[in-house]
Design a protein around this motif. Structure first.
Motif, PDB file in Angstrom:
ATOM      1  N   GLU A  80       0.804  -1.229   0.000  1.00 19.62           N
ATOM      2  CA  GLU A  80       0.000   0.000   0.000  1.00 19.62           C
ATOM      3  C   GLU A  80       0.836   1.277   0.000  1.00 19.62           C
ATOM      4  OE1 GLU A  80      -3.062   0.301   2.867  1.00 19.62           O
ATOM      5  OE2 GLU A  80      -4.127  -1.485   2.182  1.00 19.62           O
ATOM      6  N   THR A  81       2.057   1.213   0.532  1.00 18.16           N
ATOM      7  CA  THR A  81       2.835   2.448   0.680  1.00 18.16           C
ATOM      8  C   THR A  81       3.128   3.104  -0.663  1.00 18.16           C
ATOM      9  OG1 THR A  81       3.849   1.671   2.731  1.00 18.16           O
ATOM     10  CG2 THR A  81       4.972   3.443   1.572  1.00 18.16           C
ATOM     11  N   ALA A  82       3.540   2.323  -1.653  1.00 18.99           N
ATOM     12  CA  ALA A  82       3.836   2.896  -2.970  1.00 18.99           C
ATOM     13  C   ALA A  82       2.596   3.555  -3.565  1.00 18.99           C
ATOM     14  CB  ALA A  82       4.367   1.813  -3.911  1.00 18.99           C
TER      15      ALA A  82
ATOM     16  N   ALA B 279      13.110   7.039   1.936  1.00 17.33           N
ATOM     17  CA  ALA B 279      14.085   6.870   0.845  1.00 17.33           C
ATOM     18  C   ALA B 279      15.372   6.218   1.335  1.00 17.33           C
ATOM     19  CB  ALA B 279      14.384   8.234   0.228  1.00 17.33           C
ATOM     20  N   ARG B 280      15.244   5.282   2.265  1.00 17.72           N
ATOM     21  CA  ARG B 280      16.427   4.635   2.833  1.00 17.72           C
ATOM     22  C   ARG B 280      17.134   3.788   1.771  1.00 17.72           C
ATOM     23  NH1 ARG B 280      17.945   4.291   7.964  1.00 17.72           N
ATOM     24  NH2 ARG B 280      15.984   5.226   8.623  1.00 17.72           N
ATOM     25  N   SER B 281      18.437   3.682   1.916  1.00 21.56           N
ATOM     26  CA  SER B 281      19.248   2.966   0.933  1.00 21.56           C
ATOM     27  C   SER B 281      18.741   1.543   0.711  1.00 21.56           C
ATOM     28  CB  SER B 281      20.707   2.919   1.397  1.00 21.56           C
ATOM     29  OG  SER B 281      21.465   2.101   0.521  1.00 21.56           O
ATOM     30  N   ARG B 282      18.673   1.160  -0.555  1.00 22.92           N
ATOM     31  CA  ARG B 282      18.241  -0.194  -0.900  1.00 22.92           C
ATOM     32  C   ARG B 282      19.326  -1.227  -0.609  1.00 22.92           C
ATOM     33  NH1 ARG B 282      16.467   1.578  -6.821  1.00 22.92           N
ATOM     34  NH2 ARG B 282      18.231   2.957  -6.351  1.00 22.92           N
TER      35      ARG B 282
ATOM     36  N   GLU C 258       9.808  -5.108   0.431  1.00 26.43           N
ATOM     37  CA  GLU C 258       8.701  -4.209   0.097  1.00 26.43           C
ATOM     38  C   GLU C 258       9.155  -2.747   0.132  1.00 26.43           C
ATOM     39  OE1 GLU C 258       5.143  -2.443  -0.835  1.00 26.43           O
ATOM     40  OE2 GLU C 258       5.859  -4.490  -1.150  1.00 26.43           O
ATOM     41  N   LEU C 259       9.948  -2.378   1.156  1.00 28.45           N
ATOM     42  CA  LEU C 259      10.431  -0.999   1.247  1.00 28.45           C
ATOM     43  C   LEU C 259      11.407  -0.679   0.122  1.00 28.45           C
ATOM     44  CD1 LEU C 259      10.785  -0.376   5.085  1.00 28.45           C
ATOM     45  CD2 LEU C 259       9.065   0.503   3.509  1.00 28.45           C
ATOM     46  N   ARG C 260      12.123  -1.676  -0.351  1.00 29.42           N
ATOM     47  CA  ARG C 260      12.991  -1.442  -1.515  1.00 29.42           C
ATOM     48  C   ARG C 260      12.158  -1.121  -2.743  1.00 29.42           C
ATOM     49  NH1 ARG C 260      17.037  -6.562  -0.347  1.00 29.42           N
ATOM     50  NH2 ARG C 260      17.875  -5.749   1.614  1.00 29.42           N
ATOM     51  N   ARG C 261      11.028  -1.779  -2.866  1.00 29.73           N
ATOM     52  CA  ARG C 261      10.131  -1.479  -3.995  1.00 29.73           C
ATOM     53  C   ARG C 261       9.541  -0.078  -3.850  1.00 29.73           C
ATOM     54  NH1 ARG C 261       9.002  -7.104  -3.661  1.00 29.73           N
ATOM     55  NH2 ARG C 261       7.291  -6.819  -2.184  1.00 29.73           N
ATOM     56  N   VAL C 262       9.292   0.343  -2.609  1.00 34.29           N
ATOM     57  CA  VAL C 262       8.786   1.693  -2.372  1.00 34.29           C
ATOM     58  C   VAL C 262       9.814   2.726  -2.847  1.00 34.29           C
ATOM     59  CG1 VAL C 262       8.235   3.389  -0.579  1.00 34.29           C
ATOM     60  CG2 VAL C 262       7.243   1.098  -0.474  1.00 34.29           C
TER      61      VAL C 262
ATOM     62  N   ASP D 139      21.437  12.100   6.089  1.00 31.11           N
ATOM     63  CA  ASP D 139      21.703  12.073   4.648  1.00 31.11           C
ATOM     64  C   ASP D 139      22.524  10.851   4.246  1.00 31.11           C
ATOM     65  OD1 ASP D 139      24.711  13.266   4.731  1.00 31.11           O
ATOM     66  OD2 ASP D 139      23.433  14.417   6.072  1.00 31.11           O
ATOM     67  N   GLN D 140      23.327  10.323   5.176  1.00 33.52           N
ATOM     68  CA  GLN D 140      24.143   9.150   4.852  1.00 33.52           C
ATOM     69  C   GLN D 140      23.295   7.893   4.677  1.00 33.52           C
ATOM     70  OE1 GLN D 140      24.089  10.733   7.730  1.00 33.52           O
ATOM     71  NE2 GLN D 140      23.877   9.269   9.416  1.00 33.52           N
ATOM     72  N   SER D 141      22.035   7.939   5.155  1.00 28.60           N
ATOM     73  CA  SER D 141      21.150   6.775   5.034  1.00 28.60           C
ATOM     74  C   SER D 141      20.347   6.781   3.736  1.00 28.60           C
ATOM     75  CB  SER D 141      20.168   6.737   6.216  1.00 28.60           C
ATOM     76  OG  SER D 141      20.852   6.586   7.428  1.00 28.60           O
ATOM     77  N   LEU D 142      20.376   7.899   2.996  1.00 31.86           N
ATOM     78  CA  LEU D 142      19.579   7.984   1.772  1.00 31.86           C
ATOM     79  C   LEU D 142      20.139   7.069   0.697  1.00 31.86           C
ATOM     80  CD1 LEU D 142      18.946  11.836   1.417  1.00 31.86           C
ATOM     81  CD2 LEU D 142      17.382  10.100   2.300  1.00 31.86           C
TER      82      LEU D 142
END
Length: 329
Positions: free
Chosen positions: A160-162, A188-191, A199-203, A227-230
């Motif tokens: 649902e998030t996307a 927008a956390r690093s994939r 699922e969050l990677r797909r987001v 910013d280092q986590s983006l």
């Protein structure tokens, strides 16, 4: 400058308060140089008696009703501050003023086949003015500010998030506004982060596509303390990155002057600027506010140096406690 050219500039700047006033002042100056003092005084009096610039934002277009699909994820924020309430470094002032001017000349820029910068990334430690700057930036542009409610946007239901993100971007495509994503790293956390679910990677994949394709009628601003986590691919999707650092001593002095502008003091707050180096604006504001509260509680008419020192001691104690929590056991 010839009078005719000045008149043309005056007419061309109508509706842009700062430019209009600057040209009007130039015309008045020309009349003073020609010794036409009566006319110059009359013009200045008329200029000063004109309507003052509105303190609140003035929308450039009627607000669209919230689409039901996005209403759960967006909150309108009414600006409470002006540019007089923030202290920024010279570089950030230059960048932000450039963005305002570019927005106001957007049609001309697009007619030349060029893109207008409209996607901004604000980076820096907490308490250094990112959210306040977004609020003031929206007010200066005359655009409504909408905060994305990430806690509701990121659904507990897989898949649902996307879809929720799509609804937000669809709203920004239609409504001239500043759409503000705070704590953007949550979305927008690093994939490459092995702890993240597929699922969050797909987001993140969907988010990158949305940012790529949207041309907002106003601005998309994302802010992060991490910013280092983006995800590395996020950075090139933004037209401009603005860095917010902890203030140096000169900026601290300006901030203290601002905070005590209308407060009577029995000491010079600027003498404490060196002791506050390394503190964020939020921390310094907390010190100033607590010192003023002590004055009010004690029913005095001036803030004393001891009020400020005690407030500073309390803030130092708070920081020390946070440091202990952050350090590994």
């Amino acid at each position: 400058m010839a009078r005719g050219e000045l008149m043309k500039k005056l007419l061309a700047s109508y509706g842009r308060d700062d430019e209009f006033r600057a040209v009007a002042e130039q015309i008045i100056g020309e009349e003073e140089k020609k010794n036409n003092r009566v006319l110059a005084r009359s013009l200045r009096k008329t200029l000063e008696a004109g309507p003052s610039r509105p303190s609140g934002p003035k929308a450039l277009a009627p607000l669209l009703p919230f689409p039901e699909a996005a209403a759960d994820f967006i909150e309108r924020i009414e600006p409470q501050h002006t540019h007089n309430d923030i202290v920024l470094g010279a570089t950030n002032v230059r960048v932000l003023l450039g963005l305002v001017k570019e927005f106001r000349r957007a049609d001309e820029i697009r007619r030349h086949g060029l893109k207008v910068r409209s996607k901004l990334l604000f980076c820096g430690p907490p308490g250094c003015g990112k959210t306040l700057c977004a609020e003031i930036f929206a007010a200066e542009l005359g655009l409504p500010l909408f905060l994305v409610k990430l806690d509701r946007l990121i659904s507990s239901y897989l898949g649902e998030t996307a879809g929720n993100v799509r609804k937000i971007f669809e709203f920004a495509r239609k409504q001239p506004c500043v759409l503000f994503f705070d704590e953007f790293d949550a979305l927008a956390r690093s994939r490459d982060d092995s702890s993240e679910h597929n699922e969050l990677r797909r987001v993140v994949n969907s988010l990158l596509l949305f940012i790529d394709h949207i041309q907002p009628k106003g601005f998309l601003i994302a802010a992060t303390n991490l910013d280092q986590s983006l995800d590395p691919a996020v950075w090139r999707r933004f037209d401009e990155v603005v860095w917010f650092d902890k203030p140096d001593r000169a900026m601290i002095a300006r901030f203290l002057r601002l905070k005590f502008k209308n407060i009577a003091t029995a000491f010079d707050p600027l003498q404490h600027a060196a002791a506050l180096e390394g503190y964020s604006y939020a921390e310094i504001e907390r010190v100033c506010t607590q010192a003023v509260k002590t004055m009010i509680i004690d029913r005095r008419k001036q803030v004393q140096a001891r009020d400020f020192n005690r407030a500073l001691e309390d803030e130092a104690r708070r920081r020390a406690g946070q440091s202990r929590l952050a350090s590994p056991s």
